[in-house]
Scaffold this motif. Structure first.
Motif, PDB file in Angstrom:
ATOM      1  N   ALA A  54      91.634  12.011  22.967  1.00 35.17           N
ATOM      2  CA  ALA A  54      91.496  10.561  23.157  1.00 35.17           C
ATOM      3  C   ALA A  54      90.703   9.931  22.011  1.00 35.17           C
ATOM      4  N   SER A  55      89.597  10.577  21.611  1.00 36.52           N
ATOM      5  CA  SER A  55      88.781   9.994  20.543  1.00 36.52           C
ATOM      6  C   SER A  55      89.517  10.033  19.203  1.00 36.52           C
ATOM      7  N   PHE A  56      90.237  11.115  18.954  1.00 32.94           N
ATOM      8  CA  PHE A  56      91.017  11.202  17.716  1.00 32.94           C
ATOM      9  C   PHE A  56      92.088  10.118  17.683  1.00 32.94           C
ATOM     10  N   ALA A  57      92.791   9.941  18.804  1.00 34.26           N
ATOM     11  CA  ALA A  57      93.847   8.924  18.874  1.00 34.26           C
ATOM     12  C   ALA A  57      93.270   7.524  18.677  1.00 34.26           C
ATOM     13  N   THR A  58      92.089   7.271  19.246  1.00 34.79           N
ATOM     14  CA  THR A  58      91.452   5.958  19.108  1.00 34.79           C
ATOM     15  C   THR A  58      91.073   5.689  17.661  1.00 34.79           C
ATOM     16  N   ASN A  59      90.379   6.638  17.038  1.00 32.24           N
ATOM     17  CA  ASN A  59      89.957   6.448  15.650  1.00 32.24           C
ATOM     18  C   ASN A  59      91.151   6.313  14.710  1.00 32.24           C
ATOM     19  N   MET A  60      92.161   7.151  14.913  1.00 35.43           N
ATOM     20  CA  MET A  60      93.350   7.091  14.070  1.00 35.43           C
ATOM     21  C   MET A  60      94.112   5.792  14.297  1.00 35.43           C
ATOM     22  N   GLY A  61      94.210   5.379  15.552  1.00 29.67           N
ATOM     23  CA  GLY A  61      94.939   4.160  15.876  1.00 29.67           C
ATOM     24  C   GLY A  61      94.274   2.919  15.289  1.00 29.67           C
ATOM     25  N   VAL A  62      92.952   2.850  15.387  1.00 28.76           N
ATOM     26  CA  VAL A  62      92.236   1.687  14.859  1.00 28.76           C
ATOM     27  C   VAL A  62      92.325   1.649  13.336  1.00 28.76           C
ATOM     28  N   LEU A  63      92.170   2.794  12.684  1.00 27.94           N
ATOM     29  CA  LEU A  63      92.298   2.837  11.223  1.00 27.94           C
ATOM     30  C   LEU A  63      93.694   2.433  10.772  1.00 27.94           C
ATOM     31  N   THR A  64      94.704   2.872  11.514  1.00 26.12           N
ATOM     32  CA  THR A  64      96.081   2.495  11.190  1.00 26.12           C
ATOM     33  C   THR A  64      96.274   0.999  11.317  1.00 26.12           C
ATOM     34  N   ALA A  65      95.696   0.417  12.370  1.00 30.58           N
ATOM     35  CA  ALA A  65      95.805  -1.031  12.579  1.00 30.58           C
ATOM     36  C   ALA A  65      95.134  -1.787  11.436  1.00 30.58           C
ATOM     37  N   PHE A  66      93.938  -1.344  11.055  1.00 29.97           N
ATOM     38  CA  PHE A  66      93.250  -1.975   9.919  1.00 29.97           C
ATOM     39  C   PHE A  66      94.089  -1.849   8.646  1.00 29.97           C
ATOM     40  N   ALA A  67      94.660  -0.674   8.417  1.00 31.15           N
ATOM     41  CA  ALA A  67      95.464  -0.441   7.214  1.00 31.15           C
ATOM     42  C   ALA A  67      96.678  -1.368   7.182  1.00 31.15           C
ATOM     43  N   LEU A  68      97.335  -1.532   8.309  1.00 26.04           N
ATOM     44  CA  LEU A  68      98.510  -2.402   8.375  1.00 26.04           C
ATOM     45  C   LEU A  68      98.140  -3.864   8.122  1.00 26.04           C
ATOM     46  N   VAL A  69      97.084  -4.319   8.770  1.00 28.72           N
ATOM     47  CA  VAL A  69      96.673  -5.723   8.624  1.00 28.72           C
ATOM     48  C   VAL A  69      96.227  -6.006   7.189  1.00 28.72           C
ATOM     49  N   PHE A  70      95.334  -5.173   6.678  1.00 24.78           N
ATOM     50  CA  PHE A  70      94.853  -5.375   5.309  1.00 24.78           C
ATOM     51  C   PHE A  70      95.980  -5.198   4.293  1.00 24.78           C
ATOM     52  N   GLY A  71      96.898  -4.257   4.565  1.00 22.04           N
ATOM     53  CA  GLY A  71      98.009  -4.021   3.650  1.00 22.04           C
ATOM     54  C   GLY A  71      98.932  -5.222   3.542  1.00 22.04           C
ATOM     55  N   VAL A  72      99.244  -5.827   4.674  1.00 28.57           N
ATOM     56  CA  VAL A  72     100.102  -7.021   4.678  1.00 28.57           C
ATOM     57  C   VAL A  72      99.430  -8.154   3.910  1.00 28.57           C
ATOM     58  N   ILE A  73      98.126  -8.335   4.145  1.00 30.12           N
ATOM     59  CA  ILE A  73      97.391  -9.392   3.448  1.00 30.12           C
ATOM     60  C   ILE A  73      97.368  -9.119   1.945  1.00 30.12           C
ATOM     61  N   ALA A  74      97.158  -7.859   1.562  1.00 28.17           N
ATOM     62  CA  ALA A  74      97.091  -7.489   0.140  1.00 28.17           C
ATOM     63  C   ALA A  74      98.391  -7.828  -0.579  1.00 28.17           C
ATOM     64  N   VAL A  75      99.519  -7.536   0.049  1.00 32.80           N
ATOM     65  CA  VAL A  75     100.821  -7.834  -0.563  1.00 32.80           C
ATOM     66  C   VAL A  75     101.033  -9.346  -0.665  1.00 32.80           C
ATOM     67  N   LYS A  76     100.591 -10.078   0.360  1.00 30.62           N
ATOM     68  CA  LYS A  76     100.782 -11.529   0.379  1.00 30.62           C
ATOM     69  C   LYS A  76      99.971 -12.245  -0.696  1.00 30.62           C
ATOM     70  N   VAL A  77      98.739 -11.762  -0.953  1.00 27.82           N
ATOM     71  CA  VAL A  77      97.874 -12.465  -1.898  1.00 27.82           C
ATOM     72  C   VAL A  77      97.938 -11.879  -3.309  1.00 27.82           C
ATOM     73  N   PHE A  78      98.758 -10.857  -3.514  1.00 26.83           N
ATOM     74  CA  PHE A  78      98.884 -10.226  -4.835  1.00 26.83           C
ATOM     75  C   PHE A  78      99.277 -11.247  -5.886  1.00 26.83           C
ATOM     76  N   ARG A  79      98.579 -11.215  -7.045  1.00 27.27           N
ATOM     77  CA  ARG A  79      98.879 -12.160  -8.140  1.00 27.27           C
ATOM     78  C   ARG A  79      99.183 -11.384  -9.419  1.00 27.27           C
ATOM     79  N   TRP A  80     100.193 -11.821 -10.139  1.00 27.38           N
ATOM     80  CA  TRP A  80     100.562 -11.208 -11.418  1.00 27.38           C
ATOM     81  C   TRP A  80      99.721 -11.718 -12.574  1.00 27.38           C
ATOM     82  N   SER A  81      99.120 -12.898 -12.433  1.00 24.04           N
ATOM     83  CA  SER A  81      98.307 -13.456 -13.516  1.00 24.04           C
ATOM     84  C   SER A  81      97.242 -14.357 -12.905  1.00 24.04           C
TER      85      SER A  81
END
Length: 251
Positions: free
Chosen positions: A222-249
């Motif tokens: 249960a603890s492994f699933a919780t920690n892994m699940g929360v990290l995955t959620a953070f990665a997805l949210v931050f990843g989407v934001i990173a792609v959206k705000v990416f600038r070439w110049s």
């Protein structure tokens, strides 16, 4: 994945090997914290849990070092690439945003693996006395997802910061308080309850908690699933934001 991916990965790898400052802060600097805190609390146990301090400090400082390296590597890179107009040149090639970010992430993953092996090896020296449990392998997927999450944080910072000073300031304002609040430098069991509540809102807490449990053998499904699940959620949210705000110049 475009054909640009292997070429960009090779470039990032050569760049990482040649930067002495990055090598120092990636590999040596976190070990200084292990030496410092490991010496201060050597042979002591945490009263609240009965576990030795090294069981908290070693995984905590390691995860902070890996997360910190992931944030700074991409944040500084994006800022420098825009400043030198390198990204503007790359944009005129078939390389995509995904290729640019994923190639750097691949190199960051490799660096994180070296960091982990080096850090655990030093922590297992008799002076420190860390003895990882047989469940320590569970730290691997947690570290993988943690690198993705903090790499995405760095990509967001790098998209907005236009100078090295700005990258350093923003990154440190985020990572230093998070390290203390997440239990990287001392056990979270020693914190007041209101700070513990704040810690549970931070991605580094779940990385620390999961890796620490893996190394001590106290992890449950249960603890492994919780920690892994929360990290995955953070990665997805931050990843989407990173792609959206990416600038070439910077224009």
């Amino acid at each position: 994945m475009s054909m640009a991916f292997p070429a960009l990965t090779a470039v990032h790898t050569k760049s990482a090997r040649r930067d002495a400052t990055t090598i120092f802060f990636t590999f040596i600097f976190p070990l200084v914290f292990l030496l410092l805190f490991g010496t201060i609390f050597r042979g002591q146990a945490v009263e609240a849990s009965g576990r030795s301090y090294i069981e908290y400090i070693a995984p905590g400082v390691m995860t902070w070092g890996i997360a910190n390296a992931a944030v700074f590597s991409i944040a500084f890179a994006l800022m420098q690439w825009r400043e030198s107009d390198l990204l503007r040149i790359v944009r005129m090639t078939p390389a995509s945003t995904r290729s640019v970010l994923s190639s750097k992430l691949t190199v960051t993953m490799g660096i994180a693996a070296i960091q982990a092996v080096l850090f655990v090896g030093v922590a297992m020296l008799p002076f420190f006395g860390l003895r990882p449990a047989s469940s320590a392998w569970q730290a691997i997927p947690l570290l993988f997802m943690g690198v993705v999450a903090f790499y995405a944080v760095g990509a967001i910072i790098g998209a907005f910061a236009n100078t090295a000073e700005a990258v350093a300031a923003i990154s440190n304002v985020i990572m230093v308080p998070m390290a203390f609040l997440s239990g990287s430098f001392f056990p979270i069991d020693m914190m007041p309850s209101f700070l513990k509540s704040i810690a549970h809102a931070l991605p580094l807490y779940y990385l620390n908690d999961g890796v620490g449990d893996a190394f001590t053998g106290s992890a449950t499904a249960a603890s492994f699933a919780t920690n892994m699940g929360v990290l995955t959620a953070f990665a997805l949210v931050f990843g989407v934001i990173a792609v959206k705000v990416f600038r070439w110049s910077n224009d």
